[in-house]
Structure formats: structure tokens, C-alpha cells
Scaffold this motif. Sequence first.
Motif, PDB file in Angstrom:
ATOM      1  N   PRO A  33       0.809  -1.460  -0.212  1.00 17.48           N
ATOM      2  CA  PRO A  33      -0.107   0.453   0.178  1.00 17.48           C
ATOM      3  C   PRO A  33       0.658   1.177  -0.322  1.00 17.48           C
ATOM      4  CG  PRO A  33      -0.085  -1.330   2.535  1.00 17.48           C
ATOM      5  CD  PRO A  33       0.789  -1.920   1.102  1.00 17.48           C
ATOM      6  N   GLN A  34       0.209   2.405  -0.671  1.00 14.04           N
ATOM      7  CA  GLN A  34       1.163   3.410  -0.935  1.00 14.04           C
ATOM      8  C   GLN A  34       0.459   4.969  -0.112  1.00 14.04           C
ATOM      9  OE1 GLN A  34       3.881   3.251  -1.986  1.00 14.04           O
ATOM     10  NE2 GLN A  34       3.740   1.402  -3.067  1.00 14.04           N
ATOM     11  N   ALA A  35      -0.609   4.239   0.662  1.00 17.03           N
ATOM     12  CA  ALA A  35      -1.186   4.722   1.576  1.00 17.03           C
ATOM     13  C   ALA A  35      -2.385   4.378   2.296  1.00 17.03           C
ATOM     14  CB  ALA A  35      -2.397   6.056   0.444  1.00 17.03           C
ATOM     15  N   PRO A  36      -3.056   4.984   3.490  1.00 12.95           N
ATOM     16  CA  PRO A  36      -4.049   4.313   4.371  1.00 12.95           C
ATOM     17  C   PRO A  36      -4.513   3.373   3.431  1.00 12.95           C
ATOM     18  CG  PRO A  36      -2.993   6.067   5.379  1.00 12.95           C
ATOM     19  CD  PRO A  36      -2.539   6.151   3.518  1.00 12.95           C
ATOM     20  N   THR A  37      -5.124   4.038   2.486  1.00 12.34           N
ATOM     21  CA  THR A  37      -6.368   3.095   2.195  1.00 12.34           C
ATOM     22  C   THR A  37      -5.649   3.009   0.366  1.00 12.34           C
ATOM     23  OG1 THR A  37      -8.512   3.618   2.841  1.00 12.34           O
ATOM     24  CG2 THR A  37      -8.608   3.128   0.779  1.00 12.34           C
ATOM     25  N   HIS A  38      -5.666   1.609   0.118  1.00 16.20           N
ATOM     26  CA  HIS A  38      -4.711   1.860  -0.979  1.00 16.20           C
ATOM     27  C   HIS A  38      -5.451   0.127  -2.422  1.00 16.20           C
ATOM     28  CE1 HIS A  38      -1.011   0.747  -4.273  1.00 16.20           C
ATOM     29  NE2 HIS A  38      -2.532   0.713  -4.452  1.00 16.20           N
ATOM     30  N   ILE A  39      -7.052   0.459  -2.995  1.00 15.66           N
ATOM     31  CA  ILE A  39      -7.402  -0.681  -3.266  1.00 15.66           C
ATOM     32  C   ILE A  39      -7.352  -0.807  -4.539  1.00 15.66           C
ATOM     33  CG2 ILE A  39      -9.919  -1.571  -3.716  1.00 15.66           C
ATOM     34  CD1 ILE A  39      -9.856  -0.640  -0.668  1.00 15.66           C
ATOM     35  N   ARG A  69     -16.242   4.948  -6.028  1.00 15.99           N
ATOM     36  CA  ARG A  69     -16.832   5.865  -5.038  1.00 15.99           C
ATOM     37  C   ARG A  69     -17.084   5.359  -4.469  1.00 15.99           C
ATOM     38  NH1 ARG A  69     -21.449   9.030  -7.482  1.00 15.99           N
ATOM     39  NH2 ARG A  69     -22.349   6.264  -6.831  1.00 15.99           N
ATOM     40  N   GLU A  70     -17.768   3.696  -4.269  1.00 22.22           N
ATOM     41  CA  GLU A  70     -18.197   3.509  -3.320  1.00 22.22           C
ATOM     42  C   GLU A  70     -17.444   2.975  -2.321  1.00 22.22           C
ATOM     43  OE1 GLU A  70     -20.869   0.731  -4.771  1.00 22.22           O
ATOM     44  OE2 GLU A  70     -22.539   1.507  -6.271  1.00 22.22           O
ATOM     45  N   ILE A  71     -16.783   2.181  -2.824  1.00 20.71           N
ATOM     46  CA  ILE A  71     -15.322   1.953  -1.520  1.00 20.71           C
ATOM     47  C   ILE A  71     -14.884   3.511  -0.668  1.00 20.71           C
ATOM     48  CG2 ILE A  71     -13.069   0.585  -1.616  1.00 20.71           C
ATOM     49  CD1 ILE A  71     -13.928  -1.022  -3.793  1.00 20.71           C
ATOM     50  N   ALA A  72     -14.754   4.258  -1.493  1.00 14.14           N
ATOM     51  CA  ALA A  72     -13.895   5.614  -0.328  1.00 14.14           C
ATOM     52  C   ALA A  72     -15.543   5.743   0.154  1.00 14.14           C
ATOM     53  CB  ALA A  72     -13.635   6.370  -1.908  1.00 14.14           C
ATOM     54  N   ALA A  73     -16.712   5.336  -0.025  1.00 14.08           N
ATOM     55  CA  ALA A  73     -17.020   5.686   1.217  1.00 14.08           C
ATOM     56  C   ALA A  73     -17.473   5.083   2.173  1.00 14.08           C
ATOM     57  CB  ALA A  73     -18.600   6.299   0.805  1.00 14.08           C
ATOM     58  N   ASP A  74     -17.462   3.382   1.796  1.00 11.18           N
ATOM     59  CA  ASP A  74     -17.283   2.716   2.897  1.00 11.18           C
ATOM     60  C   ASP A  74     -15.801   2.980   3.384  1.00 11.18           C
ATOM     61  OD1 ASP A  74     -19.565   2.029   1.671  1.00 11.18           O
ATOM     62  OD2 ASP A  74     -18.274   0.346   1.173  1.00 11.18           O
ATOM     63  N   GLU A  75     -14.873   3.662   3.202  1.00 16.87           N
ATOM     64  CA  GLU A  75     -13.162   3.201   3.871  1.00 16.87           C
ATOM     65  C   GLU A  75     -13.463   4.603   4.291  1.00 16.87           C
ATOM     66  OE1 GLU A  75      -9.693   1.324   3.326  1.00 16.87           O
ATOM     67  OE2 GLU A  75     -11.698  -0.154   2.837  1.00 16.87           O
ATOM     68  N   GLY A  76     -14.410   5.931   4.733  1.00 21.71           N
ATOM     69  CA  GLY A  76     -14.421   6.765   4.945  1.00 21.71           C
ATOM     70  C   GLY A  76     -13.618   7.737   4.306  1.00 21.71           C
ATOM     71  N   ALA A  78     -13.962   9.827   1.827  1.00 20.06           N
ATOM     72  CA  ALA A  78     -15.186   9.787   0.431  1.00 20.06           C
ATOM     73  C   ALA A  78     -14.658  11.886   0.664  1.00 20.06           C
ATOM     74  CB  ALA A  78     -16.363   9.561   0.444  1.00 20.06           C
ATOM     75  N   GLU A  79     -14.448  12.676   2.084  1.00 19.03           N
ATOM     76  CA  GLU A  79     -14.890  13.720   2.623  1.00 19.03           C
ATOM     77  C   GLU A  79     -13.702  14.498   1.964  1.00 19.03           C
ATOM     78  OE1 GLU A  79     -17.551  15.222   1.339  1.00 19.03           O
ATOM     79  OE2 GLU A  79     -18.578  13.507   1.490  1.00 19.03           O
ATOM     80  N   SER A  80     -12.363  13.368   2.809  1.00 19.56           N
ATOM     81  CA  SER A  80     -11.606  13.782   2.608  1.00 19.56           C
ATOM     82  C   SER A  80     -10.996  14.247   1.666  1.00 19.56           C
ATOM     83  CB  SER A  80     -10.467  13.115   3.487  1.00 19.56           C
ATOM     84  OG  SER A  80     -10.211  11.754   3.673  1.00 19.56           O
ATOM     85  N   GLY A  81     -10.200  12.863   0.916  1.00 14.47           N
ATOM     86  CA  GLY A  81     -10.662  13.270  -0.683  1.00 14.47           C
ATOM     87  C   GLY A  81      -9.158  12.506  -0.782  1.00 14.47           C
ATOM     88  N   TYR A  82      -9.912  11.641  -1.969  1.00 12.84           N
ATOM     89  CA  TYR A  82      -8.415  10.119  -2.661  1.00 12.84           C
ATOM     90  C   TYR A  82      -8.406  10.488  -4.046  1.00 12.84           C
ATOM     91  CZ  TYR A  82     -13.728   9.224  -4.860  1.00 12.84           C
ATOM     92  OH  TYR A  82     -14.995   9.210  -5.144  1.00 12.84           O
ATOM     93  N   ARG A  83      -7.677   9.507  -4.812  1.00 16.79           N
ATOM     94  CA  ARG A  83      -7.127   9.470  -5.619  1.00 16.79           C
ATOM     95  C   ARG A  83      -6.849   8.157  -6.998  1.00 16.79           C
ATOM     96  NH1 ARG A  83      -0.995  11.583  -6.664  1.00 16.79           N
ATOM     97  NH2 ARG A  83      -2.246  13.720  -6.629  1.00 16.79           N
ATOM     98  N   VAL A  84      -8.129   8.264  -8.334  1.00 15.47           N
ATOM     99  CA  VAL A  84      -8.072   6.854  -8.758  1.00 15.47           C
ATOM    100  C   VAL A  84      -7.471   7.384 -10.470  1.00 15.47           C
ATOM    101  CG1 VAL A  84      -9.938   5.676  -9.704  1.00 15.47           C
ATOM    102  CG2 VAL A  84     -10.630   7.026  -8.109  1.00 15.47           C
ATOM    103  N   GLY A 106      -6.681   8.710   2.377  1.00 13.06           N
ATOM    104  CA  GLY A 106      -6.106   8.579   4.245  1.00 13.06           C
ATOM    105  C   GLY A 106      -5.041   9.104   4.524  1.00 13.06           C
ATOM    106  N   ARG A 107      -4.283   9.579   3.163  1.00 11.22           N
ATOM    107  CA  ARG A 107      -3.428  10.888   3.675  1.00 11.22           C
ATOM    108  C   ARG A 107      -3.542  11.828   2.223  1.00 11.22           C
ATOM    109  NH1 ARG A 107       0.475  10.146  -0.606  1.00 11.22           N
ATOM    110  NH2 ARG A 107       1.047   8.335  -1.342  1.00 11.22           N
ATOM    111  N   GLN A 108      -2.765  13.174   2.472  1.00 10.91           N
ATOM    112  CA  GLN A 108      -2.406  13.847   1.881  1.00 10.91           C
ATOM    113  C   GLN A 108      -1.870  13.736   0.594  1.00 10.91           C
ATOM    114  OE1 GLN A 108      -4.348  17.297   1.603  1.00 10.91           O
ATOM    115  NE2 GLN A 108      -3.654  16.614  -0.511  1.00 10.91           N
ATOM    116  N   MET A 109      -2.040  13.120  -0.525  1.00 10.58           N
ATOM    117  CA  MET A 109      -2.120  13.538  -2.203  1.00 10.58           C
ATOM    118  C   MET A 109      -1.434  14.563  -2.655  1.00 10.58           C
ATOM    119  SD  MET A 109      -3.150  10.148  -1.428  1.00 10.58           S
ATOM    120  CE  MET A 109      -2.473   9.507  -3.550  1.00 10.58           C
ATOM    121  N   THR A 110       0.178  13.608  -3.097  1.00  6.20           N
ATOM    122  CA  THR A 110       0.513  15.182  -3.214  1.00  6.20           C
ATOM    123  C   THR A 110       0.546  15.433  -5.445  1.00  6.20           C
ATOM    124  OG1 THR A 110       2.422  13.909  -3.411  1.00  6.20           O
ATOM    125  CG2 THR A 110       2.608  15.415  -1.592  1.00  6.20           C
TER     126      THR A 110
END
Length: 114
Positions: A33-39, A69-76, A78-84, A106-110
Amino acid sequence: MRDCLFCKMVSGKIQPQLVRTTEECIAFRDIHPQAPTHILIVPRRHIATLNELTAADGPLLGKMLLLAREIAADEGIAESGYRVLMNCNAGGGQTVFHIHLHLLGGRQMTWPPG
Ligand code: AMP
Ligand code: ZN
């Protein structure tokens, strides 16, 4: 595809840490994993790279994005933000030649990415 890692996951020969399965896709946690959530969101059908996709695959691609998008919501995240993203071929950083969306958060993406 007999020698494809992700086809082996689709068939159950190798068991990843699944988070979702649908009629057309499976989603599982990345082993490095490259971030706390990496799916990874992977179509059941073997498609080697983004270059092999056709207009007929539009609905599949839409479902992959909606699943992300659905998995991002499940992972909590969605609001903080994520990258696909999807890497294409060696120069794009692709190492497994069965298309997949990365969902990272789950972390700030750069930007720019490496
Ligand atoms: P890419 O480099 O875009 O082709 O992404 C392939 C991803 O698959 C990488 O992030 C790897 O860490 C991940 N990966 C490789 N082997 C496994 C595995 N056995 N289980 C889960 N993820 C894997
Ligand atoms: Zn495959």
C-alpha cells in the motif's frame, strides 16, 4: 489468461484481501500500500492495458469508477479526498498487465505524482 496474476485472483487460485466483488469486478487491498487506503479495482475479464479498451467497454469503465466511489465512501475517505488512477504500459508505471484502477486515500496526495 493462465499466467496473469489478477486472473488468478478472479478465479480464486490466489486469494487477495477482497473488499468487494460484483458481477464484473473484484476489489482488493494492494499488497504494497502506498497510502492508508490503497485498493485495486479489477475487471473479471482479462484486458491487458488501457490501450486495448474499446468504446464497447465504456459501461465497464463507468462501473469501475462508480465502484471506486462506493469503496471510498465505505473506507471513510470520500469527504477528505482520494485519488483514482490507471497506469498504462511500462512508461506509465504499469507492472501487472491486467487493467486495474488504483484507489488511494487516507493521506494528503501530492502532485505531480512520481
Ligand atoms: P501497476 O503497477 O499499476 O500495474 O499496479 C500493480 C499493483 O499490484 C501494485 O501496486 C502492486 O503492489 C500490486 N500487487 C502486486 N501483487 C499483488 C498481490 N499479490 N496482491 C495485491 N496486490 C498486488
Ligand atoms: Zn488477467
